[in-house]
Design a protein around this motif. Structure first.
Motif, short mmCIF file in Angstrom:
data_model
loop_
_atom_site.label_atom_id
_atom_site.label_comp_id
_atom_site.label_asym_id
_atom_site.label_seq_id
_atom_site.Cartn_x
_atom_site.Cartn_y
_atom_site.Cartn_z
N GLU A 98 0.84 -1.21 0.00
CA GLU A 98 0.00 0.00 0.00
C GLU A 98 0.87 1.25 0.00
OE1 GLU A 98 -3.30 -0.08 -0.35
OE2 GLU A 98 -3.23 -2.26 -0.36
N LEU A 99 1.91 1.25 0.80
CA LEU A 99 2.82 2.41 0.86
C LEU A 99 3.53 2.58 -0.48
CD1 LEU A 99 4.23 4.72 2.32
CD2 LEU A 99 5.85 3.04 3.25
N LYS A 100 3.98 1.48 -1.07
CA LYS A 100 4.65 1.57 -2.38
C LYS A 100 3.70 2.14 -3.43
CE LYS A 100 8.10 -2.00 -1.76
NZ LYS A 100 8.57 -3.32 -2.19
N LYS A 101 2.44 1.71 -3.40
CA LYS A 101 1.46 2.22 -4.35
C LYS A 101 1.27 3.73 -4.17
CE LYS A 101 -2.34 0.04 -3.93
NZ LYS A 101 -3.65 -0.62 -3.89
N PHE A 102 1.21 4.18 -2.89
CA PHE A 102 1.07 5.61 -2.62
C PHE A 102 2.30 6.39 -3.08
CE2 PHE A 102 1.69 9.28 0.15
CZ PHE A 102 0.55 10.00 -0.17
N LEU A 103 3.50 5.87 -2.81
CA LEU A 103 4.72 6.57 -3.21
C LEU A 103 4.86 6.61 -4.73
CD1 LEU A 103 7.22 5.29 -0.49
CD2 LEU A 103 6.06 7.52 -0.61
N ASP A 104 4.42 5.56 -5.42
CA ASP A 104 4.42 5.58 -6.89
C ASP A 104 3.49 6.66 -7.41
OD1 ASP A 104 6.25 3.54 -7.04
OD2 ASP A 104 4.75 1.97 -7.38
N PHE A 105 2.29 6.75 -6.80
CA PHE A 105 1.34 7.80 -7.16
C PHE A 105 1.96 9.18 -6.94
CE2 PHE A 105 -1.56 10.89 -5.23
CZ PHE A 105 -2.37 11.18 -6.31
N TRP A 106 2.62 9.35 -5.79
CA TRP A 106 3.26 10.63 -5.46
C TRP A 106 4.28 10.99 -6.54
CZ3 TRP A 106 3.27 13.19 -0.36
CH2 TRP A 106 4.11 14.29 -0.31
N ALA A 107 5.16 10.07 -6.85
CA ALA A 107 6.23 10.35 -7.82
C ALA A 107 5.67 10.66 -9.21
CB ALA A 107 7.19 9.17 -7.88
N ARG A 108 4.56 10.03 -9.59
CA ARG A 108 3.96 10.24 -10.91
C ARG A 108 3.21 11.56 -11.03
NH1 ARG A 108 1.73 5.43 -10.27
NH2 ARG A 108 -0.34 6.35 -10.09
N THR A 109 2.49 11.96 -9.95
CA THR A 109 1.53 13.05 -10.11
C THR A 109 1.84 14.33 -9.33
OG1 THR A 109 0.14 12.16 -8.35
CG2 THR A 109 -0.35 11.45 -10.59
N LEU A 110 2.64 14.26 -8.29
CA LEU A 110 2.88 15.46 -7.47
C LEU A 110 4.22 16.09 -7.83
CD1 LEU A 110 1.54 14.20 -4.04
CD2 LEU A 110 0.34 15.48 -5.79
N ASP A 111 4.30 17.40 -7.60
CA ASP A 111 5.50 18.15 -7.98
C ASP A 111 6.63 18.05 -6.96
OD1 ASP A 111 4.41 18.98 -10.34
OD2 ASP A 111 3.58 20.82 -9.49
N GLY A 112 6.33 17.85 -5.69
CA GLY A 112 7.37 17.83 -4.66
C GLY A 112 8.16 16.54 -4.68
N PRO A 113 9.45 16.57 -5.09
CA PRO A 113 10.24 15.34 -5.13
C PRO A 113 10.49 14.79 -3.73
CG PRO A 113 11.56 17.23 -5.83
CD PRO A 113 10.18 17.74 -5.57
N LEU A 114 10.43 13.47 -3.62
CA LEU A 114 10.66 12.80 -2.33
C LEU A 114 12.12 12.96 -1.90
CD1 LEU A 114 8.71 9.50 -3.01
CD2 LEU A 114 7.97 11.42 -1.60
N PHE A 115 12.29 13.18 -0.60
CA PHE A 115 13.64 13.30 -0.03
C PHE A 115 13.94 12.10 0.86
CE2 PHE A 115 16.40 14.72 3.46
CZ PHE A 115 17.52 15.08 2.74
N LYS A 116 13.00 11.77 1.77
CA LYS A 116 13.23 10.68 2.73
C LYS A 116 11.88 10.15 3.19
CE LYS A 116 15.12 10.00 7.36
NZ LYS A 116 15.77 10.66 8.49
#
Length: 90
Positions: free
Chosen positions: A48-66
């Motif tokens: 579930e977390l991986k699915k959410f992080l994939d969604f984040w990386a695909r659609t949101l502008d703020g790049p993940l840091f940690k």
């Protein structure tokens, strides 16, 4: 009375997972912002977390840091035991 979807997930081995996600602000990349995500998920693969992080990386502008993850198994299938009998206390 039917059990809640969350309770059913717990019986299937899911546990409460909390993730603190630090990401860079799109307009100010030097600044970090914090986001808390919480959902029932399976340890240790966290689908579930991986699915959410994939969604984040695909659609949101703020790049993940940690991403920091905490997981707690509330109810495991092995903890549920059928009892044969009834005990009453007065």
């Amino acid at each position: 009375m039917t059990p809640s979807p969350e309770f059913r997930k717990q019986l299937e081995g899911y546990g409460l997972t909390t993730a603190e996600i630090l990401y860079r602000m799109p307009d100010h990349p030097a600044l970090l912002q914090s986001y808390i995500w919480q959902e029932y998920d399976l340890f240790p693969k966290f689908p579930e977390l991986k699915k959410f992080l994939d969604f984040w990386a695909r659609t949101l502008d703020g790049p993940l840091f940690k991403v920091s993850v905490a997981h707690c198994r509330l109810i495991k299938p092995a903890e549920i035991k059928a009892l044969d009998g009834e005990f009453r206390l007065h």
